[in-house]
Write a protein that holds these residues in place. Structure first.
Motif, PDB file in Angstrom:
ATOM      1  N   VAL A  23     -28.478 -15.078  27.934  1.00 51.29           N
ATOM      2  CA  VAL A  23     -27.380 -14.229  28.430  1.00 51.29           C
ATOM      3  C   VAL A  23     -27.866 -13.356  29.583  1.00 51.29           C
ATOM      4  CG1 VAL A  23     -25.874 -12.280  27.864  1.00 51.29           C
ATOM      5  CG2 VAL A  23     -26.071 -14.198  26.272  1.00 51.29           C
ATOM      6  N   GLN A  24     -29.009 -12.696  29.392  1.00 52.71           N
ATOM      7  CA  GLN A  24     -29.523 -11.817  30.435  1.00 52.71           C
ATOM      8  C   GLN A  24     -29.892 -12.590  31.694  1.00 52.71           C
ATOM      9  OE1 GLN A  24     -29.296  -8.582  30.331  1.00 52.71           O
ATOM     10  NE2 GLN A  24     -28.614  -8.553  28.206  1.00 52.71           N
ATOM     11  N   SER A  25     -30.395 -13.800  31.547  1.00 54.18           N
ATOM     12  CA  SER A  25     -30.744 -14.596  32.727  1.00 54.18           C
ATOM     13  C   SER A  25     -29.498 -14.974  33.521  1.00 54.18           C
ATOM     14  CB  SER A  25     -31.520 -15.851  32.327  1.00 54.18           C
ATOM     15  OG  SER A  25     -30.679 -16.827  31.742  1.00 54.18           O
ATOM     16  N   LYS A  26     -28.382 -15.195  32.835  1.00 58.98           N
ATOM     17  CA  LYS A  26     -27.141 -15.543  33.521  1.00 58.98           C
ATOM     18  C   LYS A  26     -26.474 -14.309  34.141  1.00 58.98           C
ATOM     19  CE  LYS A  26     -27.397 -19.889  32.421  1.00 58.98           C
ATOM     20  NZ  LYS A  26     -27.708 -20.904  33.477  1.00 58.98           N
ATOM     21  N   LEU A  27     -26.619 -13.157  33.480  1.00 54.96           N
ATOM     22  CA  LEU A  27     -26.010 -11.933  34.006  1.00 54.96           C
ATOM     23  C   LEU A  27     -26.757 -11.392  35.224  1.00 54.96           C
ATOM     24  CD1 LEU A  27     -25.237 -10.065  30.662  1.00 54.96           C
ATOM     25  CD2 LEU A  27     -23.558 -11.048  32.247  1.00 54.96           C
ATOM     26  N   VAL A 126     -19.996 -13.792  31.313  1.00 50.99           N
ATOM     27  CA  VAL A 126     -20.608 -14.686  30.329  1.00 50.99           C
ATOM     28  C   VAL A 126     -19.866 -14.526  29.013  1.00 50.99           C
ATOM     29  CG1 VAL A 126     -22.684 -15.244  29.012  1.00 50.99           C
ATOM     30  CG2 VAL A 126     -22.887 -14.594  31.422  1.00 50.99           C
ATOM     31  N   MET A 127     -19.516 -15.646  28.404  1.00 53.91           N
ATOM     32  CA  MET A 127     -18.845 -15.634  27.111  1.00 53.91           C
ATOM     33  C   MET A 127     -19.574 -16.574  26.164  1.00 53.91           C
ATOM     34  SD  MET A 127     -14.894 -16.639  26.202  1.00 53.91           S
ATOM     35  CE  MET A 127     -14.310 -16.681  24.500  1.00 53.91           C
ATOM     36  N   ASN A 128     -19.915 -16.100  24.985  1.00 55.66           N
ATOM     37  CA  ASN A 128     -20.549 -16.924  23.959  1.00 55.66           C
ATOM     38  C   ASN A 128     -19.529 -17.326  22.909  1.00 55.66           C
ATOM     39  OD1 ASN A 128     -22.990 -16.675  25.214  1.00 55.66           O
ATOM     40  ND2 ASN A 128     -23.976 -15.507  23.586  1.00 55.66           N
ATOM     41  N   VAL A 129     -19.582 -18.586  22.502  1.00 55.44           N
ATOM     42  CA  VAL A 129     -18.665 -19.124  21.506  1.00 55.44           C
ATOM     43  C   VAL A 129     -19.478 -19.974  20.530  1.00 55.44           C
ATOM     44  CG1 VAL A 129     -16.639 -20.572  21.129  1.00 55.44           C
ATOM     45  CG2 VAL A 129     -16.781 -19.180  23.192  1.00 55.44           C
ATOM     46  N   SER A 130     -19.135 -19.900  19.250  1.00 56.71           N
ATOM     47  CA  SER A 130     -19.858 -20.685  18.252  1.00 56.71           C
ATOM     48  C   SER A 130     -19.056 -21.855  17.709  1.00 56.71           C
ATOM     49  CB  SER A 130     -20.289 -19.788  17.085  1.00 56.71           C
ATOM     50  OG  SER A 130     -19.159 -19.192  16.465  1.00 56.71           O
ATOM     51  N   MET A 176     -21.999 -21.471  25.825  1.00 56.34           N
ATOM     52  CA  MET A 176     -21.993 -20.337  26.743  1.00 56.34           C
ATOM     53  C   MET A 176     -21.219 -20.711  28.005  1.00 56.34           C
ATOM     54  SD  MET A 176     -25.250 -18.275  28.351  1.00 56.34           S
ATOM     55  CE  MET A 176     -25.766 -17.701  26.724  1.00 56.34           C
ATOM     56  N   LEU A 177     -20.188 -19.921  28.296  1.00 60.64           N
ATOM     57  CA  LEU A 177     -19.409 -20.136  29.505  1.00 60.64           C
ATOM     58  C   LEU A 177     -19.810 -19.083  30.519  1.00 60.64           C
ATOM     59  CD1 LEU A 177     -17.276 -20.581  26.835  1.00 60.64           C
ATOM     60  CD2 LEU A 177     -16.149 -21.777  28.712  1.00 60.64           C
ATOM     61  N   VAL A 178     -20.114 -19.536  31.713  1.00 60.34           N
ATOM     62  CA  VAL A 178     -20.602 -18.656  32.762  1.00 60.34           C
ATOM     63  C   VAL A 178     -19.675 -18.783  33.965  1.00 60.34           C
ATOM     64  CG1 VAL A 178     -22.556 -18.078  34.247  1.00 60.34           C
ATOM     65  CG2 VAL A 178     -22.959 -19.049  31.965  1.00 60.34           C
TER      66      VAL A 178
END
Length: 199
Positions: A23-27, A126-130, A176-178
């Motif tokens: 997440v941090q790498s994408k942000l 960034v959005m995380n989905v399970s 993960m949607l970026v």
């Protein structure tokens, strides 16, 4: 950078450390960025962001979870450089209009949050989905708003000793949607060379 401390439980697991790293790498947070998290829960992502960004706004609709975020922030106070504001609100209510980066850790009201991001020009989303079905709906929502840059699916496994050797337990996959609500540099350069967009 040392790992963060999460001594207080929110009755819901924090985003795993390996996932937070992605997440941090994408942000790609910078010291002057305003980072916003929707659904802070334990505060794990908020704390990681507060070590990098200039300001952080964390929204959490459940007061008890926001209290957990606050306690875990206090436990990491020495490593936090950002100005942090916690808001007991259900997004899109309470979302600031000047976010540079936005993280959605859950799917509640995500389409309204994406509308807000598109309207206010959030640069990194960034959005995380399970769950697979939610990931499909989220990807469609990103595309409908012209936000989607990439979808990443990954799974982390942790080793444990078994009969004198190493076996692995796998965590659930993460989708993960970026995306971004601002034009990429390539798009900007193309428009500049062509004299702007055609009508």
């Amino acid at each position: 950078m040392p790992s963060i401390a999460l001594p207080h439980d929110a009755k819901a697991g924090p985003t795993k450390s390996e996932v937070r790293a992605v997440v941090q790498s994408k942000l790609e947070l910078e010291p002057d960025d305003h980072f916003v998290e929707v659904g802070s829960c334990t505060g794990a992502v908020t704390i990681e962001a507060a070590r990098r960004a200039g300001s952080v706004t964390a929204l959490e609709r459940k007061a008890e979870r926001l209290e957990t975020t606050e306690k875990n922030l206090a436990a990491n106070d020495a490593a936090i450089r950002a100005d942090v504001e916690l808001r007991n609100a259900e997004a899109p209510d309470g979302l600031p209009a000047d976010a540079d980066a936005l993280f959605l850790g859950g799917s509640r009201n995500f389409e309204d949050v994406l509308d807000h991001a598109a309207e206010t020009g959030v640069d990194r989303i960034v959005m995380n989905v399970s769950r697979l079905e939610v990931a499909g709906r989220a990807a469609a929502a990103f595309r409908e708003r012209d936000l989607l840059e990439e979808v990443v699916q990954f799974q982390v496994s942790h080793g444990y000793e078994l009969a004198g050797a190493t076996s692995f337990n796998s965590d659930n996959p993460v989708y993960m949607l970026v995306g971004s609500a601002t034009p990429s540099s390539d798009e900007t350069d193309t428009e500049a060379r062509s004299g702007g967009t055609t009508q």
